[in-house]
Every structure is written in C-alpha cells, then in structure tokens.
Design an enzyme around this catalytic site. Sequence first.
Site, PDB file in Angstrom:
ATOM      1  N   ASP A 112       0.724  -1.190  -0.095  1.00 11.71           N
ATOM      2  CA  ASP A 112      -0.189  -0.007   0.063  1.00 11.71           C
ATOM      3  C   ASP A 112       0.649   1.366  -0.032  1.00 11.71           C
ATOM      4  O   ASP A 112       1.771   1.657   0.822  1.00 11.71           O
ATOM      5  CB  ASP A 112      -1.020   0.012   1.169  1.00 11.71           C
ATOM      6  N   THR A 147       4.439  -6.638   3.334  1.00  8.76           N
ATOM      7  CA  THR A 147       3.253  -5.665   3.447  1.00  8.76           C
ATOM      8  C   THR A 147       2.498  -6.177   5.022  1.00  8.76           C
ATOM      9  O   THR A 147       2.406  -7.240   5.510  1.00  8.76           O
ATOM     10  CB  THR A 147       2.339  -5.819   2.403  1.00  8.76           C
ATOM     11  N   ASN A 148       1.975  -5.030   5.334  1.00  9.07           N
ATOM     12  CA  ASN A 148       1.047  -5.246   6.851  1.00  9.07           C
ATOM     13  C   ASN A 148      -0.376  -5.537   5.786  1.00  9.07           C
ATOM     14  O   ASN A 148      -1.075  -4.563   5.521  1.00  9.07           O
ATOM     15  CB  ASN A 148       0.935  -3.852   7.524  1.00  9.07           C
ATOM     16  N   ASP A 176       6.266   3.713   2.479  1.00  8.30           N
ATOM     17  CA  ASP A 176       5.456   5.028   2.334  1.00  8.30           C
ATOM     18  C   ASP A 176       5.606   5.498   3.690  1.00  8.30           C
ATOM     19  O   ASP A 176       5.216   6.664   3.810  1.00  8.30           O
ATOM     20  CB  ASP A 176       4.312   5.187   1.531  1.00  8.30           C
ATOM     21  N   ASP A 236      -2.478 -14.449 -38.584  1.00  6.81           N
ATOM     22  CA  ASP A 236      -1.967 -15.024 -39.502  1.00  6.81           C
ATOM     23  C   ASP A 236      -2.725 -16.385 -40.006  1.00  6.81           C
ATOM     24  O   ASP A 236      -3.972 -16.107 -40.247  1.00  6.81           O
ATOM     25  CB  ASP A 236      -0.411 -15.739 -39.145  1.00  6.81           C
ATOM     26  N   TYR A 254      -0.256 -25.037 -45.328  1.00  4.56           N
ATOM     27  CA  TYR A 254      -0.341 -24.198 -46.794  1.00  4.56           C
ATOM     28  C   TYR A 254      -0.783 -25.070 -47.896  1.00  4.56           C
ATOM     29  O   TYR A 254      -0.748 -24.635 -48.810  1.00  4.56           O
ATOM     30  CB  TYR A 254       1.073 -23.779 -46.906  1.00  4.56           C
ATOM     31  N   HIS A 261       4.517  -7.529 -39.458  1.00  6.21           N
ATOM     32  CA  HIS A 261       3.460  -8.934 -39.590  1.00  6.21           C
ATOM     33  C   HIS A 261       3.463  -9.651 -38.145  1.00  6.21           C
ATOM     34  O   HIS A 261       2.547 -10.248 -37.745  1.00  6.21           O
ATOM     35  CB  HIS A 261       4.306 -10.080 -40.430  1.00  6.21           C
TER      36      HIS A 261
END
Length: 554
Positions: free
Chosen positions: A11, A123-124, A185, A333, A465, A523
Amino acid sequence: MALRVAAFDLDGVLALPSIAGAFRRSEEALALPRDFLLGAYQTEFPEGPTEQLMKGKITFSQWVPLMDESYRKSSKACGANLPENFSISQIFSQAMAARSINRPMLQAAIALKKKGFTTCIVTNNWLDDGDKRDSLAQMMCELSQHFDFLIESCQVGMIKPEPQIYNFLLDTLKAKPNEVVFLDDFGSNLKPARDMGMVTILVHNTASALRELEKVTGTQFPEAPLPVPCNPNDVSHGYVTVKPGIRLHFVEMGSGPALCLCHGFPESWFSWRYQIPALAQAGFRVLAIDMKGYGDSSSPPEIEEYAMELLCKEMVTFLDKLGIPQAVFIGHDWAGVMVWNMALFYPERVRAVASLNTPFMPPDPDVSPMKVIRSIPVFNYQLYFQEPGVAEAELEKNMSRTFKSFFRASDETGFIAVHKATEIGGILVNTPEDPNLSKITTEEEIEFYIQQFKKTGFRGPLNWYRNTERNWKWSCKGLGRKILVPALMVTAEKDIVLRPEMSKNMEKWIPFLKRGHIEDCGHWTQIEKPTEVNQILIKWLQTEVQNPSVTSKI
C-alpha cells in the site's frame, strides 16, 4: 557488499492511491479533525484491533465493529461530530475499489528481477472476509506472480515496524541487511530496516522514488516498458484429446469468459506471451493454444490432417471437452483464417471473433485459389511451401537462423524472400548464416521457439499451406453467408504480405465489424506492438463481450 534484494511495501508503493490517503480524504469529506481516522487506526498498536487484524488474529469482518466502536468513543472524547451511520468498512471499501497497481513501480521490480535481484513484497495485510474482498484477491494474484517472495503480516503473525518481520525477511531471503533495498511510504516502517543496515527509500512520489532506486541499484528503468510477458515455466499447461491420437496443448490463465488465442506460422502459443497476462487481468479465461502441428500439440504428417474443415471441427471438440459452450476466438496469420471460418461455420460456438492482420476474404467459386496465389508476387513463398520436404529441409537446417530471419521488426532489414522463393530456390537463400537479433525478441525467446520446433519439425506447420484446393471447396459451402457475431479486424500498417488494403471490403460480409489499426507495425503484431494490441483488444472485449449491446444484429 552489493545490493541483491529489493523489498517493496504494498500500500502506497505497489498499490495506489494508498489507504492512508483514503483516510485523509474521508476526514476532509466528513469534516473530522486531521488524523482522527488515520491516527486512531495507527495508534491502536499495540494489542488493539488493528494490530490483531494485521497479525491475522482476527479477520476484517471482526475488526470493523471493534474499530467502529473505537471511533465512536474517540469522537465523544474529542468532541468530533461523527455521522450516525459511520462505518470504517465504507471507507475501506471505497479505498480498495479506487486502488490499483502502481505500474511504473511494478515494472521497476520486474526490471530488477531480470537483472538478477531477488524481489519481495513485505506488507501489513489482513485476512479479508468482507464483501469487497475480490479486489484484494485480484491485486495479490497479479502481483505475486512477478515477485520471488510475498511476506504478509497476517500470514506470518508479525507486523511492520516490529523488528521481527525484518529479521524474518532476511532469514527467508537468506540475505544480509546491507544486501537489501527496502521501499515503504511510512518512515516509521523504514527506521528499523535502516537501523539494521538496509538501504531504505521513502516513497512519497513514485517518480522520485524510482530515480533513487535507479541510483542505488545501478539499473536504468525503461520509460515506456512493454507489457509484462508470461514465462512458460510459470503458467498452467493443459491438454485436450480432440480425437484418438491427436491432442491440443494450451496455456491457461485467468477467469471469466473463455478467450482462445490462436497463433500463425511459424509460431507457438508463446507468441501471445504479452497478451495472456493482460487479457487475464482484464477479466477473461485465456486459453493460448499450440495449433495442430506445433509445439506440444500433436503433429501428424498427413497433409489432409490440416484441412481447414477438420481444424475447425477439432476446435469445436476442444471446446466440448473443456465444457465451454462459447468462446471468443482471436487469431493471427493462418489462425486468422481459421477464426473467421469458425464464425462462419460454427457461429453458435463463437461469442466474438477477432483477427490480427488476416482479413476475411470469401472464396471465388469460379477462380482456383492457386491461380490467385500465382498472380500475387508476395505470395510466391506459398508456392515454394507446396512440395513436401523441400521447405522443411531448409527451415530445419539451422533453426536459429530461421527464427531470427522471420521475426523482424517493420523498421529492420527483412531477410526472408517471400517474393521469389521459387525462383531462387528457397526462402532463406539470401539470409545471413547468423542474422543479428531483432529488437522484438531476446535470445531466450528465440531458443524457446527452437526447442518447440525440435519437437515437431516444420512438416505439420507447412501442411497448413498444402490444403489450398481442399479448403477452397469447403469454404465455398459458406458462400452468401455473413458473419454477424461481434467482430474485430486489426490491421498492421507495414505488413508486406497481409496488407491493410486487403481488408477494405470486409464490411460487405461483416456488417457490424469494428476495426483497429496499428501504425509502424509489421507482420509480427503481438510482439512488435504488444501495448497497442492489448489496448485495442481489451477495449473491444469490454464493449462487445463484457458489456455488449442488447440490439439484435439479425
């Protein structure tokens, strides 16, 4: 000792806007004294409801009434006018709904991991059993796949700024304090880390924090990073048997409406590596398929096994075996040809259809397609591909050369001889033996393609093809039909084979067609311009699949 570990708070660092900011805004909106909400939330330490929440001793739903009562007592003590219907859960719900991943910070973490750093989230966090818990789940699901370790206070029973959690971090990552850079922070969370010897960065502004992180790690972060690709070793792989002896391999990610990504020649499910995470995060169950003849899918040698009619039937079986009534089909394609045919011959199974580069071109019942191919110089390579064994020998001889010659950006020197392959006796005749690596690939990615094609060779892929006449006769059965499912055509400005102008008459057959166009793109659209591709696809999918119009198209 050099830094080798980067630890990030969630956070306010990896997720913005911060919950602390939401408290501040709520204080202003409710005309409450500054720090009334945030101060009580933070000063509940030690042993108060918030500490119990963050240590995993109670869940979010247990914490809410305890905090509501605490705030009511505080309001009476200080004379604050707390609304009668006040509940901290509303503020949290709004904060979680507004919060999203801080992409520049995530990209920095990814860049450090690529450089060899071990990365970690510290993180808390809380056990969220509230009715808005999906937002936290989605965020953690996405973030966790990009970090080596995730340390959540509610899971380990320790919280910042207690020293124990920093020791736990060092033990888990087998690191010394002076090998770690830690971003948070809150200065109070950084102080214990700094006292232990870690390099710390206080994050009040992402841009300035990233400049400081670049400086201490000696890493230059890209200004416009590519979307995050998936790693073949970190995704879920599956297999579906579509008939005895024939199976299709696919990679799967996400939940929501099913979305089948179908690649072209000479590629792999891996060609969608930049799209898979983005589409999954946008709310879709993404299935990126190794088309028949490729990679870990079956690769029978018979030419007729690659007839378009059979390929489409097997794709329907693929859906059946997975219990998917309808799917969005996106092709590039050769697979662009296939997905248009899926929409034409199996519209009830196609929720929506999109093609990159490949236009829908209905057959002319009076003109042989081979005659058309012979009349278009840029299609000459398709004539060269007709004789079994010839192109296989050339393309399999040195596959590093093959893939480095094929996968080129639109502004790089092109090597393959699409115009005169039959005349000069090959598609790689004028190609360097050791072509330079294109800016749109890495050596590791080229090696992945090589390993995939070592499994199958080029026989199966080239057989796509070799069914031209057979495909023509079958497709003529659909003459006069229109495609009425939601449809998207994405053209690439500098594709010299599948040129944008080839799609100009598609609205005649697809009256509700949507379009996207990508400039300065050749392409290999998904890997040359992945950001643009993702933006176009997600915008279209959100409009046509997640929030479709109810207007009938019949």
